[in-house]
Scaffold this active site. Structure first.
Site, PDB file in Angstrom:
ATOM      1  N   GLU A  81     -14.440   4.090 -68.761  1.00 35.24           N
ATOM      2  CA  GLU A  81     -15.025   3.560 -69.988  1.00 35.24           C
ATOM      3  C   GLU A  81     -16.385   2.901 -69.779  1.00 35.24           C
ATOM      4  O   GLU A  81     -17.074   2.563 -70.749  1.00 35.24           O
ATOM      5  CB  GLU A  81     -14.052   2.550 -70.616  1.00 35.24           C
ATOM      6  CG  GLU A  81     -12.789   3.222 -71.160  1.00 35.24           C
ATOM      7  CD  GLU A  81     -11.777   2.237 -71.700  1.00 35.24           C
ATOM      8  OE1 GLU A  81     -11.856   1.040 -71.344  1.00 35.24           O
ATOM      9  OE2 GLU A  81     -10.905   2.656 -72.475  1.00 35.24           O
ATOM     10  N   GLU A 112       2.035   7.132 -52.830  1.00 37.45           N
ATOM     11  CA  GLU A 112       1.680   5.730 -52.610  1.00 37.45           C
ATOM     12  C   GLU A 112       2.117   5.228 -51.239  1.00 37.45           C
ATOM     13  O   GLU A 112       1.744   4.123 -50.838  1.00 37.45           O
ATOM     14  CB  GLU A 112       2.294   4.846 -53.692  1.00 37.45           C
ATOM     15  CG  GLU A 112       3.796   4.691 -53.615  1.00 37.45           C
ATOM     16  CD  GLU A 112       4.307   3.656 -54.604  1.00 37.45           C
ATOM     17  OE1 GLU A 112       5.005   2.736 -54.171  1.00 37.45           O
ATOM     18  OE2 GLU A 112       3.994   3.756 -55.813  1.00 37.45           O
TER      19      GLU A 112
END
Length: 270
Positions: A81, A112
């Site tokens: 953004e 992960e």
């Protein structure tokens, strides 16, 4: 390491399946109210991080986020953004998720758990000592994030860690620990809830304050936003009407001519 793993503690609410929809929503809201207060306690640490970013900005320094699952997605969301909101190049704030872009939409098994992969991912961007790395992990124990933070520190890179477990390995390993104690989740262990919300708020504060401090906001307006749709063109036009006291059609014409609110103001004032 001896610390309390708050993110795994039992919810303060029980027998959830027996509650009405209204009661569920009210109780979730009661928990969510606690989130903003948790941010208040870490503002000094966030300030330290933002100041470090500003100091490195003119040297070409970048902000990197790494995370897995919800935490990784939130980092990517915040990074994505920045260009449309502040007109910054895409390579100044970068979000990386364990498992690569596939993991943005679909969980990648065991991604992960790889302690070495984060540094490999960061090396693809030629990360260096002018940059800052922020690891995001609610548990504060995610191997991908911890490995990346440790390797970055070993290469002279400033690190910060956003976690929901004070005293966790991530908090201890990071140069700037940002420990958001929001308490146990409404659904035990579901860190996409309060923990994720608190991380989103922290990321908003970090990146927005950073962009304001390096001059990407004028007054309270997004003067460098990208004009990628009709709504944003209208918003930019109204900014110009307010700033220059001109007619809407003239403001719109100037905005399209110069490409940004900032450029239009500069040229029309000269």
């Amino acid at each position: 390491m001896n610390y309390t793993k708050i993110t795994e503690q039992s919810s303060l609410h029980d027998n959830l399946e027996q509650l009405s929809t209204l009661d569920l929503l009210r109780k979730m809201n009661q928990e969510d109210i606690k989130v903003a207060h948790a941010l208040t306690n870490v503002i000094p640490e966030i300030e330290k991080l933002v100041e470090a970013l500003v100091k490195r900005f003119d040297k070409g320094g970048r902000l990197f986020y790494i995370g897995a699952g919800t935490s990784g997605r939130l980092g990517i969301l915040d990074a994505s953004e920045i260009p449309p909101t502040f007109g910054m190049p895409h390579d100044r704030v970068i979000g990386i998720i364990a498992g690569g872009d596939t993991a943005i939409r679909k969980a990648v098994e065991f991604a992960e758990d790889n302690t070495l992969q984060a540094w490999k991912d960061l090396e693809e961007f030629n990360i260096n000592a002018n940059d800052v790395l922020v690891g995001i992990a609610a548990s504060g124990t995610t191997p991908y994030v911890l490995g990346g933070i440790k390797d970055a520190k070993g290469n002279g890179i400033l690190t910060a860690g956003i976690t929901n477990n004070p005293g966790s390995p991530l908090a201890e390993e990071s140069d700037i620990p940002i420990a958001l104690n929001v308490g146990p989740e409404f659904v035990t262990g579901s860190t996409r809830m309060k923990s994720g919300t608190s991380q989103k708020l922290a990321l908003n504060m970090i990146s927005t304050a950073f962009m304001i401090r390096v001059g990407r906001v004028k007054g309270n307006k997004m003067v460098d936003m990208q004009l990628t749709n009709t709504k944003l063109v209208d918003r930019g036009t109204r900014y110009l009407v307010e700033a220059l006291n001109i007619e809407y059609k003239d403001a719109e014409s100037a905005l399209k001519k110069y490409g940004s609110v900032r450029a239009a103001i500069k040229n029309l004032k000269n």
